[in-house]
Every structure is written in structure tokens, then in C-alpha cells.
Design a protein around this motif. Structure first.
Motif, PDB file in Angstrom:
ATOM      1  N   ALA A 150       0.675  -1.258  -0.080  1.00 47.78           N
ATOM      2  CA  ALA A 150       0.084   0.004  -0.212  1.00 47.78           C
ATOM      3  C   ALA A 150       0.828   1.324  -0.141  1.00 47.78           C
ATOM      4  N   GLY A 151       2.257   0.959  -0.039  1.00 44.53           N
ATOM      5  CA  GLY A 151       2.954   2.135  -0.077  1.00 44.53           C
ATOM      6  C   GLY A 151       3.813   2.743   0.953  1.00 44.53           C
ATOM      7  N   LEU A 152       3.412   1.920   2.248  1.00 46.66           N
ATOM      8  CA  LEU A 152       4.495   2.751   3.368  1.00 46.66           C
ATOM      9  C   LEU A 152       5.757   2.085   3.195  1.00 46.66           C
ATOM     10  N   ASN A 153       6.513   2.798   3.747  1.00 48.05           N
ATOM     11  CA  ASN A 153       8.008   2.596   4.012  1.00 48.05           C
ATOM     12  C   ASN A 153       8.340   1.405   4.827  1.00 48.05           C
ATOM     13  N   PRO A 154       9.476   0.722   4.871  1.00 48.48           N
ATOM     14  CA  PRO A 154       9.504  -0.358   5.654  1.00 48.48           C
ATOM     15  C   PRO A 154       9.386   0.076   7.348  1.00 48.48           C
ATOM     16  N   ILE A 155       9.782   1.213   7.668  1.00 51.79           N
ATOM     17  CA  ILE A 155       9.648   1.691   9.041  1.00 51.79           C
ATOM     18  C   ILE A 155       8.291   1.831   9.591  1.00 51.79           C
ATOM     19  N   GLN A 156       7.516   2.462   8.574  1.00 48.88           N
ATOM     20  CA  GLN A 156       6.200   2.738   8.955  1.00 48.88           C
ATOM     21  C   GLN A 156       5.398   1.349   9.001  1.00 48.88           C
ATOM     22  N   ALA A 157       5.564   0.443   7.894  1.00 49.82           N
ATOM     23  CA  ALA A 157       5.089  -0.733   7.686  1.00 49.82           C
ATOM     24  C   ALA A 157       5.165  -1.607   8.834  1.00 49.82           C
ATOM     25  N   SER A 158       6.447  -1.857   9.204  1.00 49.19           N
ATOM     26  CA  SER A 158       6.698  -2.991  10.267  1.00 49.19           C
ATOM     27  C   SER A 158       6.092  -2.598  11.813  1.00 49.19           C
ATOM     28  N   ALA A 159       6.400  -1.032  12.009  1.00 49.67           N
ATOM     29  CA  ALA A 159       5.749  -0.694  13.301  1.00 49.67           C
ATOM     30  C   ALA A 159       4.338  -0.717  13.458  1.00 49.67           C
ATOM     31  N   ILE A 160       3.716  -0.423  12.512  1.00 54.11           N
ATOM     32  CA  ILE A 160       2.050  -0.748  12.350  1.00 54.11           C
ATOM     33  C   ILE A 160       1.714  -2.028  12.433  1.00 54.11           C
ATOM     34  N   THR A 161       2.258  -2.932  11.774  1.00 57.88           N
ATOM     35  CA  THR A 161       2.144  -4.352  11.805  1.00 57.88           C
ATOM     36  C   THR A 161       2.412  -5.021  13.099  1.00 57.88           C
ATOM     37  N   ARG A 162       3.308  -4.350  14.050  1.00 55.24           N
ATOM     38  CA  ARG A 162       3.606  -4.903  15.123  1.00 55.24           C
ATOM     39  C   ARG A 162       2.503  -4.622  16.040  1.00 55.24           C
ATOM     40  N   VAL A 163       1.850  -3.554  15.948  1.00 59.75           N
ATOM     41  CA  VAL A 163       0.653  -3.316  16.894  1.00 59.75           C
ATOM     42  C   VAL A 163      -0.402  -4.156  16.489  1.00 59.75           C
ATOM     43  N   ILE A 164      -0.741  -4.270  15.118  1.00 58.06           N
ATOM     44  CA  ILE A 164      -1.953  -5.022  14.870  1.00 58.06           C
ATOM     45  C   ILE A 164      -1.774  -6.393  15.302  1.00 58.06           C
ATOM     46  N   VAL A 165      -0.600  -7.042  15.049  1.00 62.63           N
ATOM     47  CA  VAL A 165      -0.145  -8.609  15.418  1.00 62.63           C
ATOM     48  C   VAL A 165      -0.277  -8.669  16.944  1.00 62.63           C
ATOM     49  N   ALA A 166       0.476  -7.895  17.595  1.00 61.12           N
ATOM     50  CA  ALA A 166       0.204  -7.832  19.001  1.00 61.12           C
ATOM     51  C   ALA A 166      -1.314  -8.001  19.622  1.00 61.12           C
ATOM     52  N   ALA A 167      -2.126  -7.094  18.912  1.00 60.76           N
ATOM     53  CA  ALA A 167      -3.559  -7.074  19.212  1.00 60.76           C
ATOM     54  C   ALA A 167      -4.047  -8.511  19.132  1.00 60.76           C
ATOM     55  N   GLU A 168      -3.920  -9.011  17.883  1.00 63.16           N
ATOM     56  CA  GLU A 168      -4.635 -10.363  17.410  1.00 63.16           C
ATOM     57  C   GLU A 168      -3.952 -11.165  18.532  1.00 63.16           C
ATOM     58  N   ARG A 169      -2.704 -11.369  18.619  1.00 64.06           N
ATOM     59  CA  ARG A 169      -2.295 -12.288  19.552  1.00 64.06           C
ATOM     60  C   ARG A 169      -2.810 -12.325  20.839  1.00 64.06           C
ATOM     61  N   ASP A 170      -3.279 -11.132  21.364  1.00 65.04           N
ATOM     62  CA  ASP A 170      -3.852 -10.917  22.841  1.00 65.04           C
ATOM     63  C   ASP A 170      -5.420 -10.774  22.553  1.00 65.04           C
ATOM     64  N   ALA A 171      -5.747 -11.284  21.537  1.00 68.65           N
ATOM     65  CA  ALA A 171      -7.312 -11.534  21.350  1.00 68.65           C
ATOM     66  C   ALA A 171      -7.979  -9.970  21.402  1.00 68.65           C
ATOM     67  N   CYS A 172      -7.328  -9.064  21.333  1.00 63.37           N
ATOM     68  CA  CYS A 172      -7.544  -7.634  21.429  1.00 63.37           C
ATOM     69  C   CYS A 172      -8.159  -7.238  20.083  1.00 63.37           C
ATOM     70  N   LYS A 173      -9.346  -7.676  19.747  1.00 63.54           N
ATOM     71  CA  LYS A 173      -9.803  -7.553  18.288  1.00 63.54           C
ATOM     72  C   LYS A 173      -9.784  -6.311  17.806  1.00 63.54           C
ATOM     73  N   SER A 174     -10.471  -5.256  18.771  1.00 61.51           N
ATOM     74  CA  SER A 174     -10.524  -3.830  18.517  1.00 61.51           C
ATOM     75  C   SER A 174      -9.303  -3.419  18.104  1.00 61.51           C
ATOM     76  N   HIS A 175      -8.233  -3.796  18.293  1.00 56.56           N
ATOM     77  CA  HIS A 175      -6.847  -2.992  17.574  1.00 56.56           C
ATOM     78  C   HIS A 175      -6.322  -4.245  16.491  1.00 56.56           C
ATOM     79  N   GLY A 176      -7.061  -5.029  16.092  1.00 55.12           N
ATOM     80  CA  GLY A 176      -6.562  -6.000  15.223  1.00 55.12           C
ATOM     81  C   GLY A 176      -6.605  -5.943  13.688  1.00 55.12           C
ATOM     82  N   VAL A 177      -6.714  -7.095  13.223  1.00 55.34           N
ATOM     83  CA  VAL A 177      -6.923  -7.177  11.902  1.00 55.34           C
ATOM     84  C   VAL A 177      -8.011  -6.299  11.089  1.00 55.34           C
TER      85      VAL A 177
END
Lengths: 343, 343
Positions: free
Chosen positions: A22-49
Motif C-alpha cells: 500500500a506504499g508505506l516504507n519499511p519503518i512505517q509498515a513494520s511498526a504498524i504491523t507489530r501493533v496489529i499483530v500484538a493485538a490479534e495475539r492478545d485477542a484484542c480484536k478492537s486493535h487487530g486485523v
């Protein structure tokens, strides 16, 4: 339809690929991905996928700088750390500032990180947890956009302004809370609307400032603060400290700038880190050990510590992987294939 | 019976004389007097003349050191200020630490004052207001004694743990809030008991953890946090930061040590000071000016700023003097004449 189980790393790869495409540079993409994945990992769907599409809409609308490289600003005041997010997401700005914040808190006793000019997409618990991993206590707060009326008022002014706190624990997950200073999150009102359900009393007022249990009337009116005038005061404090004091937008300013609550808002964030070691130096007792006695007393009378549900889900995800519904997998596939065209 | 009007200075002299005669050294007597007189000046009766007897009882019981001279402790961490109250009242310890806290907040951007081994008799708004007078924002918190059950629990554990915040304003009184993190102050339940009135729903539980509106049952049971689990989490945070982290007593420990809630408890206090100038440096806009726009928006929709009633009373007291009832004057006379023998 059956669920699909992905390892944490596999989900990270899939989400990261979406944002890079979608055009994010690696710094932006990986940091935002870490949050989404952490939320899914914790079954915190409100901040997930399910938040991916909102982030893509924000990119598509040109409301976030996809190539932003956050910058650590030179600072005279030894206990302050300032990061300019350069109109990118707040997450990489936090990651850049974190090690410096940790170092300053250890040497100064207390320190603060101010993030400016960020597009805010995160759960604050991720950030206070990162501080607890360094043995520090942490407090984080930020405005959002004006959707909450101050107690006694009748129009949206304050944001849902989250307030999060973390305390480090040895050999187990930290004590962490993270909540909106409104009674409910805006998404919960939206869920009631979709389900055709009435709201509980005390959540919201209509456009005329009268209490309402009708979700449509609430969305057109304003939400209310948790805990009446006390929660409203804390919400105001967050506007002052994490908006105005750090020279960034308040919730009404963020809404004015964006003109909608369907994209992620631009504003700042304030994170305060405390060194229990420095504060307790020379005093009797080990603070981490003493805190365990307090937690035992809470749990021992049948009360719960916040975030325990998340930590149980985390342990399960680390052991068994993350289970996603067919609909969530389809959403990941569509976001990757269609990118910004699909939102 | 008619009221008596005293100037602020005259009331100060009378209260100070009571405490000196009761054996407090001038440092202790004058600092505690300043708080009581400030409360009467602001028509904040809950911290005014009526509290003198409790302070005298605490002195008589040997639970405060009447000759304490607080000490500023040497400190390596530049953003920390630590004051040992030497088992005297917290107020002179705060006054000793205040100028150093102000200086550290200005130079470091953020700084914290930890007061240890203090007998806590104060209103926190006095302290955050003192910071605003120096152009700083301030946050203050402390434990008290265990009278509040954590949400989901059934026994007193947390204190009523006050939480106060101040923001400086030019040419008018500051933005200040100061509230208990319990739904109600313990004194309010006592007032309902004396008046034979039922409590509002949601204030308290009985000894078995069941909701009660009976003040007797509530006093035997436990109070509840404001705002449900969110207020309970903030109360817990205060135990951690302003009790355990600073190496001082938690609310259950303070109650265990004292064995009663009728004397003033011994514990610590945490005050955090922020320099809006340092935080906003290099950013657009003047934080004090921008905050006024937020306050105008709050007031403009019919909501109130906290503490406005106090500031109106203060202006009246400064103009017309402080009006005391015949009963309050009688109380001052009796406290002076009988001293520790009268309590």
C-alpha cells in the motif's frame, strides 16, 4: 467455515506485506504491523486485523505520510525526549524514542517522551508494556477527536482520550491498564447501532444534550465521560498535557483538521516513564516485591487485575498460534490483492 | 447566633497559636495552619477549622513528631527531589521541596517530588496550585488508608487515594481538580449516618460484599471506586506510584500501622511537575493561550471548570474576610484554651 491458525510471525509477514504494497516504507509498515499483530495475539480484536482497512483508507486519503522517517529532536532538557513523527504513524515514532526514554528515566528518575505530528493508530498498552519490559513504570495518554461532551455540557469537545499505565512484574506479565476516559469506546456505540440494540443508560446524550439510549441519537450527539465529572476532568487533563502542553492538536482541533471520525486522526502523545529503582533508592523494601503483595491482596478477594484476559490469550497464541476466522483471512487476502483500491 | 468575620491573617494567627501551644514547632505549626486557613478562605470546609481537632488528636496520640524538621535528601537523579518529613506533617515537607521541584522541572522539563515518612494532613489542590503559581502544570497523588474495595472485590484495600491536577492560567485562578478516587469521601458517608439518611446506590458494599445504602453497613464494609473498574485501576496506580514506588506505605499498611481511621495516617506522597515551556519549545502556539480556548469551549457549552466555587469564595474572603460560625469560633477558643486536653 473453519478458522485458520497462523503463527505470530506468519501473521506479521502477511500484514506487513499489505502495508508495504500500500506504499508505506519499511519503518512505517513494520511498526504498524507489530501493533496489529500484538493485538490479534492478545485477542484484542478492537486493535487487530479489522483496523487494517481504516489504516489503508487513511493512506489513500493522503492523511498520513507513507514515507515518513521519524526524527529524534535535539533536546536541552535532560528528562524530555521529543520525536517528530513527520506525519507518519505514531508507532515508529514511539519505537525510535523508546530506548532514549528508558535511558533518561533511569538516569533522571522520571522522564517523558512527547511524540508530535503523528497519525494515531495504536493501543497505548503496547507502549506502557514496552516500558515495563525495561523495568520501568509508565503512563501514556493522548487526545483523539472530539466526540465526548464535558460533564454538564451538551456538545462533543473532548476525545475518548485513552489513559494507560504499566507496572513491571518479575517473571509474569506486567500490571497494565488502558482505557478510554469516555464511558464507552465509540466503536461500542456503533456495534449497538448495527445490532439494533439500545445503549445502556449514561453512555451518551443527543444533539440537545438530553440523555439517550438510541445509538443513532448518540452518534449524532455526544458520548459521556466515565465516572461523571471526575472522568471529564481527567479527559480535560489529557487535552492539556498530551495536546496543548506538547504543542500538538487537541481533540476538537484534530477533528476540525480531518473532518471525519472514519480516518485516523493526527495529534501527539505523551508517555511518562518512572524508574522505581531511582524513586525507592535508600528506602526500605523492594518495590517490585512489595507490589506483588498488593496484587495478591487484590486477587485474593476475588477481584481481577486488568489485562489478564489479554495475557491468557497471549500465552495461548504463543503456544498454539493465532486463530483467524475465514472472514478475517478473506479480509487479509483482499487487502493484499486490492490494496488502496479496495477501500 | 451571628457569624464572626476574621481577616485571613487574623485566622492564621489564631490557628497557628493553637498548634504552637499544642507543641508543634514553628515549621510544623505554620505549614499546617496555611492549609487550614487556605481551605477556610476557599469555603472548603472539609479541610478547614473542623480538622484542627483531628490534628490535635494525632499529636496527642504520639502519631506525629511535633518537632520534626523536614530534610531535603541529596539526590543523584536530576529530575527527582526527595524530602524526608521526619514523621512530621506532610505540609512543611512539601514547602521545603517546592522550590527545588520548580527549579528541576524548569531545567529537566519534568520532575517529581517524593515526600516520605509524613503524616498526611492536606488538600492536594493547595500543592498543585503552588506549582501553577510558578507557571508549571502539576499532578499530585497519595494513598490514605484502606477503606475502598477494588472493583470485583469485597474488602477494604485501596485508600480513597486523592488525585489532583493543576494547569497555570494567566491573570486568573488556575485550572485545578482534586478528587478522591472513591465514589465519595469517607466523611460524606459519616454525614449520611449522622443525618439518618440512606446512601445513594453505588457508593458502598457491606461486609459480605453486597451493595448497600445503609451508612452503618457501609462503614463496616467498604467504599467503592468512582467509575467502576477504571477508577479502581487509578486507585491501584496511586498505591503503586505514590506508595510502593517511593518506598512508603500503601493504604492497607498505613491502616495496619495506625489501627484507626480517626487519626491522620502516615505515608508518602508523589508530586509531578511539568514545564509547559520546555515541552512546547519549538512547537507552534503558546500553550497557555491555547488552553484558554479549550476552557472557553467548555464553559461556552454550559459546563463548569472544577474549583470555580472555591475561587469565588476566595475572592470574597480576600475582599470581605472569612466568616466563621459561632460554633467554629467556639471551637477555635476551646482548642486554644484546652489544647491536647480537650481532644
Amino acid at each position: 467455515m473453519s478458522n485458520t491458525v497462523l503463527t505470530i510471525d506468519a501473521l506479521h509477514e502477511r500484514v506487513d506485506a499489505i502495508f508495504r504494497k500500500a506504499g508505506l516504507n519499511p519503518i512505517q509498515a513494520s511498526a504498524i504491523t507489530r501493533v496489529i499483530v500484538a493485538a490479534e495475539r492478545d485477542a484484542c480484536k478492537s486493535h487487530g486485523v479489522y483496523r487494517i482497512e481504516g489504516a489503508l483508507r487513511t493512506i489513500k486519503a493522503g492523511k498520513v505520510e507513507p514515507n515518513a522517517v521519524p526524527e529524534l529532536l535535539p533536546q536541552d532538557a535532560p528528562a524530555l525526549v521529543k520525536v517528530d513523527a513527520k506525519h507518519g504513524f505514531a508507532n515508529p515514532a514511539f519505537e525510535l524514542g523508546l530506548p532514549v526514554l528508558v535511558e533518561r528515566a533511569r538516569s533522571c528518575g522520571i522522564a517523558a517522551l512527547a511524540i508530535n505530528d503523528a497519525v494515531h493508530f495504536s493501543a497505548l498498552w503496547v507502549e506502557v508494556e514496552a516500558l515495563t519490559q525495561a523495568g520501568l513504570a509508565g503512563l501514556a495518554m493522548c487526545p483523539s477527536y472530539a466526540t465526548v461532551a464535558p460533564t454538564g455540557g451538551n456538545r462533543p469537545l473532548l476525545g475518548t482520550n485513552p489513559f494507560a499505565f504499566g507496572w513491571p512484574r518479575e517473571e509474569q506479565p506486567p500490571y497494565v491498564f488502558d482505557f478510554a476516559t469516555s464511558v464507552a469506546a465509540r466503536g461500542e456505540i456503533e456495534l449497538h447501532r448495527r445490532a439494533g440494540k439500545k445503549l445502556p443508560e449514561g453512555w451518551a446524550i443527543d444533539v440537545d444534550g438530553r440523555p439517550t439510549t438510541d445509538p443513532e441519537a448518540a452518534l449524532a450527539g455526544a458520548m459521556l465521560s466515565f465516572g461523571g465529572h471526575k472522568g471529564s476532568a481527567i479527559g480535560t487533563m489529557i487535552e492539556l498535557l498530551a495536546g496543548i502542553m506538547i504543542g500538538d492538536l487537541t481533540s476538537p482541533e484534530a477533528l476540525d483538521l480531518l473532518g471525519t471520525t472514519t480516518l485516523y486522526p493526527s495529534h501527539g502523545e505523551l508517555i511518562i516513564a518512572f524508574s522505581p529503582q531511582a524513586f525507592s533508592a535508600g528506602r526500605p523494601g523492594n518495590p517490585l516485591g512489595r507490589a506483588e503483595a498488593l496484587f495478591e491482596a487484590i486477587v485474593g478477594q476475588g477481584a481481577r487485575l486488568p489485562s489478564q484476559r489479554r495475557f491468557l490469550a497471549r500465552a495461548a497464541s504463543e503456544r498454539d498460534g493465532i486463530s483467524l476466522s475465514a472472514q478475517e483471512i478473506e479480509q487479509l487476502d483482499r487487502c493484499l490483492e486490492q490494496g488502496l483500491d479496495g477501500v
